[in-house]
Design a protein around this motif. Structure first.
Motif, PDB file in Angstrom:
ATOM      1  N   THR A 146      -4.141   1.682  -8.894  1.00  0.00           N
ATOM      2  CA  THR A 146      -5.266   2.001  -8.028  1.00  0.00           C
ATOM      3  C   THR A 146      -6.566   1.736  -8.775  1.00  0.00           C
ATOM      4  O   THR A 146      -6.564   1.502  -9.990  1.00  0.00           O
ATOM      5  CB  THR A 146      -5.205   3.472  -7.588  1.00  0.00           C
ATOM      6  N   GLN A 196      -7.321   6.476  -0.477  1.00  0.00           N
ATOM      7  CA  GLN A 196      -7.361   5.524   0.632  1.00  0.00           C
ATOM      8  C   GLN A 196      -8.459   5.883   1.619  1.00  0.00           C
ATOM      9  O   GLN A 196      -9.107   4.995   2.174  1.00  0.00           O
ATOM     10  CB  GLN A 196      -5.991   5.446   1.303  1.00  0.00           C
ATOM     11  N   GLN A 244       0.839  -1.186   0.000  1.00  0.00           N
ATOM     12  CA  GLN A 244       0.000   0.000   0.000  1.00  0.00           C
ATOM     13  C   GLN A 244       0.883   1.248   0.000  1.00  0.00           C
ATOM     14  O   GLN A 244       1.918   1.291   0.673  1.00  0.00           O
ATOM     15  CB  GLN A 244      -0.906   0.020   1.231  1.00  0.00           C
TER      16      GLN A 244
END
Length: 166
Positions: free
Chosen positions: A67, A47, A5
């Protein structure tokens, strides 16, 4: 290489890859470049909305990112996402994009996504082939819907059906 991440500290590397794509390719149909602060806010926003932002790192260097986010803003599309994957120019063709995509597809499955959509410029054969090898199928072509570098661009839409809600 590690895929994980993204963190705020990855913003400069992501901005570098993004800006190279803006200035030198038709992968991103924007004309303006971004700075590190812009990408840090972008990471936090993605996020914060529950979407993954994955980075491929080699040591301390970001060599790619991927993403996904909302396909369309309407409720009926809540199980469909559109994704992006970008690899640093000197690393393209090395398998990083494939690795990022495999992690992104797995994340989508874990999050109950039903369909992933790719929107790719028709001349980007590398990206088209990568998506086809991962099981994406072409579902549409839109001639001359964009422009960059003084020419009209065609958009190819591909999708991958996942195991999300039916």
């Amino acid at each position: 290489m590690q895929i994980r991440q993204a963190q705020a500290s990855d913003a400069a590397g992501i901005a570098e890859i993004y800006n190279d794509a803006v200035l030198n390719t038709t992968a991103i149909w924007n004309d303006a470049t971004v700075d590190e602060a812009d990408r840090a806010a972008w990471i936090a926003g993605r996020q914060g909305s529950g979407f993954p932002v994955l980075v491929a790192v080699d040591g301390d260097e970001v060599v790619g990112y991927a993403t996904y986010g909302d396909f369309r803003p309407h409720d009926g599309f809540r199980h469909t996402v559109e994704h992006s994957v970008y690899v640093r120019g000197d690393q393209r063709g090395s398998g990083i994009g494939r690795q990022l995509m495999m992690h992104l597809v797995n994340a989508a499955r874990e999050n109950g996504v039903h369909v992933m959509v790719a929107a790719i410029e028709s001349g980007n054969t590398g990206s088209l082939r990568l998506h086809e090898k991962l099981g994406f199928v072409e579902t549409g072509r839109m001639p001359e819907v964009g422009t960059k570098f003084g020419r009209w661009l065609d958009l190819v839409l591909l999708q991958l059906m996942l195991d999300g809600p039916r």
